[in-house]
Design an enzyme around this catalytic site. Structure first.
Site, short mmCIF file in Angstrom:
data_model
loop_
_atom_site.label_atom_id
_atom_site.label_comp_id
_atom_site.label_asym_id
_atom_site.label_seq_id
_atom_site.Cartn_x
_atom_site.Cartn_y
_atom_site.Cartn_z
N GLN A 82 0.81 -1.22 0.00
CA GLN A 82 0.00 0.00 0.00
C GLN A 82 0.84 1.27 0.00
OE1 GLN A 82 -2.70 -0.32 3.33
NE2 GLN A 82 -3.59 -2.23 2.58
N HIS A 144 -1.42 0.52 5.61
CA HIS A 144 -2.16 1.58 6.30
C HIS A 144 -1.34 2.85 6.53
CE1 HIS A 144 -5.32 -1.43 8.04
NE2 HIS A 144 -5.08 -1.60 6.75
#
Length: 362
Positions: A82, A144
């Site tokens: 991510q 995240h």
């Protein structure tokens, strides 16, 4: 556990009852394509086109006619899972100073952080680039990061920060900047009027992975979307100093099905304006303020990565009303922006393109 199941069932039933068709005929046209995992879009003033980021680290200028020009001088990014290059926003006085801000993941697999850099855009090059803020503590892995930014009227900058996935308890620790909405000056300093003297950058806390952020200019209301785990994606109205609950309260469960918390509410913790079970994987967020598509005026537009669509959320009443999805999308929706002409720009991450939603012809 029984109360949790009842509340989740009520949420799903309520969503079904409140869902309504809110879209007149629309047209979807491609603005530009050929991007590698595009993440964010910023519209330039005076019909000068757009800036588009790519998560692997690319920044591009896109003309109104769809011509793409790469911009050099972008900082190195940690682009695994991510991680990567996230948001791009213009300085409030961009027309005079050509300054932009980039949010990105920096570091390595073993030690990385959400970072903000400031630079001057000169043609197809970034100059005078400087890092103004690095989130602490460093974390491991590629999960995240958050990475959305927005300016308030007072010139301060908001930055959403994820809790790093493996450090979810940090979202409840004000001394950690993970799982927070942070507020800083344009030079990366802590404003004196932030709510916590012992956590000078923290504006709100108890967040999981916020990837949608918008400020309603007339009211300065802050809206933010964040990813839940398996279920429990949230739309929140942010108030300075408030605790939004993660992971102490949640409407989702772990990906394995394990219970993260038996509680969906607790004293001193805010409830979302609305939430999604199952998850839609909320991403970009926009507030529609134009008269061009009157049925959307005043509504929030929420993109979904997992659901691969855009929905409108009416927050004007006591209960949030979620529309049926806009028709015509096939890929993961990463960003949603209202443009100056009243059309809506949407980033389709999977297709590697930016499209425009506009009112259909009569």
């Amino acid at each position: 556990m029984l109360l949790r199941l009842i509340k989740t069932f009520v949420c799903i039933l309520s969503s079904a009852l409140l869902t309504h068709v809110a879209h007149a005929d629309i047209e979807i046209q491609t603005i530009a394509e050929g991007f590698d995992t595009p993440w964010s879009l910023a519209e330039l003033p005076n019909n000068q086109g757009f800036l588009v980021t790519e998560r692997p680290g690319g920044l591009h200028h896109v003309s109104r006619e769809g011509e793409i020009q790469s911009i050099s001088g972008v900082p190195n990014v940690f682009a695994k899972r991510q991680g990567g290059l996230f948001d791009v926003v213009l300085h409030p006085n961009f027309e005079a100073n050509n300054v932009i801000f980039l949010a990105y993941a920096a570091g390595s697999e073993d030690s990385n952080r959400t970072t903000v850099a400031k630079a001057t855009l000169m043609g197809s090059e970034l100059t005078d680039l400087s890092v103004i803020f690095e989130v602490t503590p460093n974390k491991k892995g590629g999960g995240h990061f958050g990475g959305r930014m927005a300016f308030l009227d007072d010139g301060t900058l908001l930055l959403s920060v994820g809790e790093g996935y493996t450090l979810r308890e940090d979202a409840q620790k004000k001394e950690s900047q993970l799982g927070k909405l942070l507020r800083m000056t344009e030079t990366g300093e802590a404003p004196a009027d932030n709510p916590f003297t012992d956590a000078p950058f923290v504006y709100s806390y108890g967040h999981r992975n916020p990837q949608g952020l918008i400020v309603d200019a007339p009211t300065q209301t802050i809206w933010m979307t964040e990813h839940g785990p398996k279920g429990g994606d949230e739309l929140n109205q942010i108030t300075a100093g408030k605790n939004y609950g993660w992971p102490a309260i949640t409407y989702g469960v772990d990906y394995s099905g394990a219970i993260i918390s038996p509680f969906t509410e607790a004293p001193g913790m805010e409830q979302p304006v609305t939430y999604w079970v199952p998850s839609i994987a909320t991403s970009g967020l926009a507030l529609y303020t134009s008269d061009a598509m009157p049925e959307l005026k005043g509504k929030l537009l929420v993109g979904g990565l997992k659901s691969k669509n855009v929905v409108a959320v009416d927050v004007s009443g006591d209960e949030a009303l979620v529309s049926e999805p806009f028709p015509g999308f096939e890929g993961r929706i990463r960003d949603v922006r209202m443009l100056n002409d009243g059309s809506i720009a949407v980033i389709d991450e999977e297709a590697g393109k930016v499209v425009r939603i506009s009112a259909g012809a009569d």
